[in-house]
Design an enzyme around this catalytic site. Sequence first.
Site, PDB file in Angstrom:
ATOM      1  N   PHE A   7       4.137   5.733  -6.874  1.00 30.30           N
ATOM      2  CA  PHE A   7       5.350   6.599  -6.134  1.00 30.30           C
ATOM      3  C   PHE A   7       5.948   5.101  -5.717  1.00 30.30           C
ATOM      4  O   PHE A   7       5.979   4.149  -5.733  1.00 30.30           O
ATOM      5  CB  PHE A   7       4.655   7.118  -4.928  1.00 30.30           C
ATOM      6  N   ASP A  42      -1.201  -6.109  -4.662  1.00 33.86           N
ATOM      7  CA  ASP A  42      -0.551  -5.067  -4.972  1.00 33.86           C
ATOM      8  C   ASP A  42      -1.568  -3.925  -5.749  1.00 33.86           C
ATOM      9  O   ASP A  42      -1.755  -4.433  -6.907  1.00 33.86           O
ATOM     10  CB  ASP A  42       0.865  -5.290  -6.024  1.00 33.86           C
ATOM     11  N   ASP A  86       2.864  -3.921   2.626  1.00 35.21           N
ATOM     12  CA  ASP A  86       2.987  -5.163   1.889  1.00 35.21           C
ATOM     13  C   ASP A  86       2.617  -6.181   2.406  1.00 35.21           C
ATOM     14  O   ASP A  86       2.250  -7.370   1.824  1.00 35.21           O
ATOM     15  CB  ASP A  86       4.498  -5.084   1.563  1.00 35.21           C
ATOM     16  N   ASN A  99       2.721   2.202   9.266  1.00 40.52           N
ATOM     17  CA  ASN A  99       4.067   3.095   8.922  1.00 40.52           C
ATOM     18  C   ASN A  99       3.943   4.339   8.942  1.00 40.52           C
ATOM     19  O   ASN A  99       2.839   5.052   9.309  1.00 40.52           O
ATOM     20  CB  ASN A  99       4.697   2.583   7.157  1.00 40.52           C
ATOM     21  N   LYS A 120      10.438  -0.732 -10.843  1.00 36.73           N
ATOM     22  CA  LYS A 120       8.700  -0.927 -10.467  1.00 36.73           C
ATOM     23  C   LYS A 120       8.071  -0.408 -11.696  1.00 36.73           C
ATOM     24  O   LYS A 120       6.786  -1.114 -11.787  1.00 36.73           O
ATOM     25  CB  LYS A 120       8.635  -0.185  -9.165  1.00 36.73           C
ATOM     26  N   LYS A 151      -7.969  -9.179  22.154  1.00 33.60           N
ATOM     27  CA  LYS A 151      -6.656  -8.507  22.479  1.00 33.60           C
ATOM     28  C   LYS A 151      -5.846  -9.630  22.890  1.00 33.60           C
ATOM     29  O   LYS A 151      -6.258 -10.508  23.824  1.00 33.60           O
ATOM     30  CB  LYS A 151      -7.097  -7.461  23.658  1.00 33.60           C
TER      31      LYS A 151
HETATM   32  O1  PMT Z   1       2.392  10.430   3.322  1.00 36.63           O
HETATM   33  P1  PMT Z   1       3.664  11.335   3.295  1.00 36.63           P
HETATM   34  O2  PMT Z   1       4.195  11.289   4.899  1.00 36.63           O
HETATM   35  O3  PMT Z   1       3.750  12.506   2.652  1.00 36.63           O
HETATM   36  O4  PMT Z   1       5.153  10.442   2.714  1.00 36.63           O
HETATM   37  C1  PMT Z   1       4.808  10.419   1.415  1.00 36.63           C
HETATM   38  C2  PMT Z   1       5.500   8.903   0.680  1.00 36.63           C
HETATM   39  C3  PMT Z   1       6.908   8.941   1.164  1.00 36.63           C
HETATM   40  C4  PMT Z   1       4.512   7.915   1.347  1.00 36.63           C
HETATM   41  C5  PMT Z   1       5.145   9.035  -0.801  1.00 36.63           C
HETATM   42  O5  PMT Z   1       5.962   9.860  -1.482  1.00 36.63           O
HETATM   43  C6  PMT Z   1       5.491   7.444  -1.379  1.00 36.63           C
HETATM   44  O6  PMT Z   1       6.815   7.491  -1.795  1.00 36.63           O
HETATM   45  N1  PMT Z   1       4.635   6.639  -1.728  1.00 36.63           N
HETATM   46  C7  PMT Z   1       4.614   5.284  -2.018  1.00 36.63           C
HETATM   47  C8  PMT Z   1       4.972   4.433  -0.885  1.00 36.63           C
HETATM   48  C9  PMT Z   1       5.211   3.182  -0.972  1.00 36.63           C
HETATM   49  O7  PMT Z   1       4.481   2.068  -0.720  1.00 36.63           O
HETATM   50  O8  PMT Z   1       6.257   2.845  -1.937  1.00 36.63           O
HETATM   51  P2  PMT Z   1       6.705   1.384  -2.840  1.00 36.63           P
HETATM   52  O9  PMT Z   1       7.786   1.636  -3.356  1.00 36.63           O
HETATM   53  O10 PMT Z   1       6.786   0.290  -1.488  1.00 36.63           O
HETATM   54  O11 PMT Z   1       5.449   0.969  -3.550  1.00 36.63           O
HETATM   55  C10 PMT Z   1       5.562   1.439  -4.895  1.00 36.63           C
HETATM   56  C11 PMT Z   1       3.995   1.620  -5.431  1.00 36.63           C
HETATM   57  O12 PMT Z   1       3.219   0.643  -5.078  1.00 36.63           O
HETATM   58  C12 PMT Z   1       3.391   2.691  -4.477  1.00 36.63           C
HETATM   59  O13 PMT Z   1       2.812   3.578  -5.531  1.00 36.63           O
HETATM   60  C13 PMT Z   1       2.380   2.072  -3.491  1.00 36.63           C
HETATM   61  O14 PMT Z   1       1.333   2.847  -3.540  1.00 36.63           O
HETATM   62  C14 PMT Z   1       2.198   0.822  -4.650  1.00 36.63           C
HETATM   63  N2  PMT Z   1       1.784  -0.309  -3.845  1.00 36.63           N
HETATM   64  C15 PMT Z   1       2.731  -1.166  -3.121  1.00 36.63           C
HETATM   65  C16 PMT Z   1       2.561  -2.218  -2.047  1.00 36.63           C
HETATM   66  C17 PMT Z   1       0.990  -2.763  -2.320  1.00 36.63           C
HETATM   67  N3  PMT Z   1       0.607  -3.618  -1.698  1.00 36.63           N
HETATM   68  N4  PMT Z   1      -0.037  -1.835  -3.167  1.00 36.63           N
HETATM   69  C18 PMT Z   1       0.384  -0.973  -3.763  1.00 36.63           C
HETATM   70  O15 PMT Z   1      -0.347  -0.415  -4.548  1.00 36.63           O
END
Ligand code: PMT
Length: 397
Positions: free
Chosen positions: A323, A306, A278, A209, A337, A288
């Site tokens: 976040f 997660d 995810d 991403n 969340k 390849k």
């Molecule tokens: O890196 P930048 O370009 O500065 O951008 C910043 C950002 C937009 C990436 C950052 O501010 C942000 O929002 N990060 C969280 C991105 C995310 O994966 O959001 P989510 O809503 O999908 O996930 C929620 C939380 O679960 C996040 O804390 C994520 O790290 C965590 N997660 C998600 C999936 C997974 N398999 N494991 C996790 O720990």
Amino acid sequence: MYFRNKNILLGVTGGVAAYKSAEVIRLFKKQGADVRVIMTESAKEFITPLTLQAVSGNEIHDSLLDTKAESAMGHIELAKWADIILIAPCTAETIAKITHGRADSLMGAVLLASNADIFIAPAMNMNMWLDDSTQNNYKTLLKRGITFIGPAEGEQACGDIGPGRMEEPDKIINLISSSFNSGPLANKTITVTAGPTREQLDPVRFISNNSSGKMGYSIAEAAIEAGAIVNLISGPVALNANSKINLIKVNSANEMQESVMDCMKTSDIFIGCAAVSDFKSSDISDTKIKKEDISKIDIQLEKNEDILANVASKYKSAYVVGFAAETSDVVNNAKKKLISKNLDMIVSNDVSDKAIGFDADENEVNIITKNESIFLKRDKKIRIAREILNFMSLKIN
Ligand code: PMT
């Protein structure tokens, strides 16, 4: 373990107090530091290199012009390696040399080449310390940002009584740690994730991403400013981290999870800022995938662990912050969340707005806890990071 992952370079010069340097090394190591030692020739008259090598567990550095030593860890590498340089004991002669920027010894050259924080524990006869030359040198070095620890007052080896004794090793270690220890997150260890993860499909293709890591790196930087010990577990990004940060580079979500769980064994706080993929491919091809052989490709995806939810469930005493990258109903979706992952706090950002969130220099967020929601208006990511950590430190202290 205040000095965990810290590289300490100890300079030992020729004074009676050189015998105390073995104890200084022992105390640093007890606090988790890796210690390397530079000895001057006159220091070797007071304590043997073998002793300091045995206590530090590292070879002693003593020569600027030794080709063998320079090819292993030369003066520039030593200068870059050190997070903190302590000269203890430091003679009047060495203080004078440092003041004049002399580079005719390994110690002098390393000091000129290093950006590390420098501490000096002087040890000399009281009249030598009080002499105008030494006092002028001392004041010059203070102005350059060098920190002096001592000298202590008391009875000296020569029988005089006054200022000139080297401070006791435990006091030196405490003063150095407290000088890094003044922020609201002093003595806290924080593990932060940043950037994207890459989930390989074959050796050259992957799912990922647009996370640039800027937000997570800003959080790590702000945590250092706040006095914390910081582990930053980063997916592939084009950023440099502050040298005080313990940076661990990973690619996939699995690798990120492994490093996070390891770091959380000694962390008080987790901040999950990474955009963790995810999903991952159920079947990573070893070779390849040839586009000539197929017109269509079905990729079977399976869910990644997660990481954030796993940290919250395994490390119950840690303060856990997530976040939330949202595109609609930002606060309510983030709050779901917060509850479902059992977090202490979540920071939501609207990633549908190109000026903030992914790969932008600025962000605009809501800090959400079970009872509060605080809006931080658009600002540079480092300022947003500082505000988030300030808010969080009020909750945990
Ligand atoms: O890196 P930048 O370009 O500065 O951008 C910043 C950002 C937009 C990436 C950052 O501010 C942000 O929002 N990060 C969280 C991105 C995310 O994966 O959001 P989510 O809503 O999908 O996930 C929620 C939380 O679960 C996040 O804390 C994520 O790290 C965590 N997660 C998600 C999936 C997974 N398999 N494991 C996790 O720990």
